[in-house]
Design a protein around this motif. Structure first.
Motif, PDB file in Angstrom:
ATOM      1  N   ALA A 212      26.476  37.603  52.179  1.00  0.00           N
ATOM      2  CA  ALA A 212      25.452  37.417  53.214  1.00  0.00           C
ATOM      3  C   ALA A 212      25.622  36.080  53.925  1.00  0.00           C
ATOM      4  CB  ALA A 212      24.055  37.527  52.598  1.00  0.00           C
ATOM      5  N   LEU A 213      25.885  35.029  53.178  1.00  0.00           N
ATOM      6  CA  LEU A 213      26.064  33.712  53.792  1.00  0.00           C
ATOM      7  C   LEU A 213      27.346  33.649  54.617  1.00  0.00           C
ATOM      8  CD1 LEU A 213      24.772  31.487  50.877  1.00  0.00           C
ATOM      9  CD2 LEU A 213      23.784  31.637  53.177  1.00  0.00           C
ATOM     10  N   ALA A 214      28.408  34.281  54.132  1.00  0.00           N
ATOM     11  CA  ALA A 214      29.656  34.313  54.905  1.00  0.00           C
ATOM     12  C   ALA A 214      29.447  35.076  56.211  1.00  0.00           C
ATOM     13  CB  ALA A 214      30.768  34.943  54.089  1.00  0.00           C
TER      14      ALA A 214
ATOM     15  N   ALA B   7      25.491  27.607  56.209  1.00  0.00           N
ATOM     16  CA  ALA B   7      25.667  28.731  55.290  1.00  0.00           C
ATOM     17  C   ALA B   7      26.954  28.589  54.480  1.00  0.00           C
ATOM     18  CB  ALA B   7      25.674  30.045  56.070  1.00  0.00           C
ATOM     19  N   VAL B   8      28.048  28.291  55.157  1.00  0.00           N
ATOM     20  CA  VAL B   8      29.335  28.182  54.472  1.00  0.00           C
ATOM     21  C   VAL B   8      29.364  26.939  53.584  1.00  0.00           C
ATOM     22  CG1 VAL B   8      31.838  28.052  54.789  1.00  0.00           C
ATOM     23  CG2 VAL B   8      30.465  29.513  56.290  1.00  0.00           C
ATOM     24  N   ARG B   9      28.640  25.905  53.975  1.00  0.00           N
ATOM     25  CA  ARG B   9      28.562  24.693  53.153  1.00  0.00           C
ATOM     26  C   ARG B   9      27.941  25.005  51.786  1.00  0.00           C
ATOM     27  NH1 ARG B   9      26.091  19.757  51.911  1.00  0.00           N
ATOM     28  NH2 ARG B   9      27.418  17.997  52.480  1.00  0.00           N
ATOM     29  N   LEU B  10      26.905  25.848  51.772  1.00  0.00           N
ATOM     30  CA  LEU B  10      26.289  26.245  50.501  1.00  0.00           C
ATOM     31  C   LEU B  10      27.287  26.988  49.617  1.00  0.00           C
ATOM     32  CD1 LEU B  10      22.682  27.527  51.313  1.00  0.00           C
ATOM     33  CD2 LEU B  10      23.319  25.574  49.913  1.00  0.00           C
ATOM     34  N   VAL B  11      28.045  27.899  50.228  1.00  0.00           N
ATOM     35  CA  VAL B  11      29.042  28.647  49.464  1.00  0.00           C
ATOM     36  C   VAL B  11      30.128  27.690  48.962  1.00  0.00           C
ATOM     37  CG1 VAL B  11      30.690  30.554  49.478  1.00  0.00           C
ATOM     38  CG2 VAL B  11      28.568  30.752  50.779  1.00  0.00           C
ATOM     39  N   ALA B  12      30.565  26.776  49.813  1.00  0.00           N
ATOM     40  CA  ALA B  12      31.612  25.824  49.419  1.00  0.00           C
ATOM     41  C   ALA B  12      31.161  24.978  48.235  1.00  0.00           C
ATOM     42  CB  ALA B  12      31.976  24.930  50.608  1.00  0.00           C
TER      43      ALA B  12
ATOM     44  N   VAL C  95      34.995  27.305  60.647  1.00  0.00           N
ATOM     45  CA  VAL C  95      33.877  26.607  60.005  1.00  0.00           C
ATOM     46  C   VAL C  95      34.403  25.782  58.832  1.00  0.00           C
ATOM     47  CG1 VAL C  95      31.706  26.904  58.741  1.00  0.00           C
ATOM     48  CG2 VAL C  95      32.180  28.315  60.755  1.00  0.00           C
ATOM     49  N   CYS C  96      35.300  26.356  58.057  1.00  0.00           N
ATOM     50  CA  CYS C  96      35.885  25.617  56.929  1.00  0.00           C
ATOM     51  C   CYS C  96      36.671  24.417  57.430  1.00  0.00           C
ATOM     52  CB  CYS C  96      36.768  26.532  56.091  1.00  0.00           C
ATOM     53  SG  CYS C  96      35.828  27.743  55.134  1.00  0.00           S
ATOM     54  N   GLY C  97      37.304  24.551  58.583  1.00  0.00           N
ATOM     55  CA  GLY C  97      38.017  23.430  59.183  1.00  0.00           C
ATOM     56  C   GLY C  97      37.110  22.245  59.443  1.00  0.00           C
ATOM     57  N   GLN C  98      35.850  22.536  59.802  1.00  0.00           N
ATOM     58  CA  GLN C  98      34.870  21.460  59.978  1.00  0.00           C
ATOM     59  C   GLN C  98      34.460  20.887  58.622  1.00  0.00           C
ATOM     60  OE1 GLN C  98      31.547  22.495  62.590  1.00  0.00           O
ATOM     61  NE2 GLN C  98      32.809  24.128  63.444  1.00  0.00           N
TER      62      GLN C  98
END
Length: 138
Positions: free
Chosen positions: A62-64, A71-76, A110-113
């Motif tokens: 869901a976050l992805a 959202a991606v920061r939480l998963v990371a 987003v991961c690049g950021q």
């Protein structure tokens, strides 16, 4: 506005439910509220759910699908903290979002950021997610 508040309150209550299916529903419902501190805190717990990895998988997916930096920061962060079992289910959730028939935002961008995030755990987790997204796309 009252409807959104009610939706948030319901999802927050379900996040603490003993029922895994309600926690899955909470993870999906809270993903759209990732910018609300209480929701982010609940989502962090659901990503590393101690009772059922289905909650981990569905919340990560869901976050992805939301695909924002928050959202991606939480998963990371969860990826960096996860044991091997949870990491496998976080990866499956991310891959489900990326490889599924519905288009998702560009997680690699987003991961690049996030690989420049001040928090080292987020940088490590973002690098992992980026690799998973790349593998899932082909």
């Amino acid at each position: 506005m009252a409807e959104k508040t009610s939706e948030l309150e319901t999802a927050l209550a379900e996040a603490a439910s003993p029922s895994w299916s309600r926690r899955v529903r909470a993870g999906r419902g809270l993903a759209s509220f990732v910018d609300v501190p209480e929701a982010a805190e609940a989502l962090a717990g659901l990503l590393l759910d101690a009772e059922d990895t289905a909650v981990t998988r569905q919340t990560a997916e869901a976050l992805a699908r939301v695909g924002t930096v928050a959202a991606v920061r939480l998963v990371a962060r969860a990826v960096a903290e996860a044991d091997d079992n949870h990491a496998d289910w976080l990866q499956t959730g991310v891959r489900d979002a990326v490889a599924g028939p519905d288009s998702v935002p560009d997680l690699e961008a987003v991961c690049g950021q996030l690989v420049r995030d001040p928090e080292e755990a987020v940088r490590r987790g973002a690098a992992e997610i980026s690799a998973w997204a790349d593998d899932a796309q082909g």
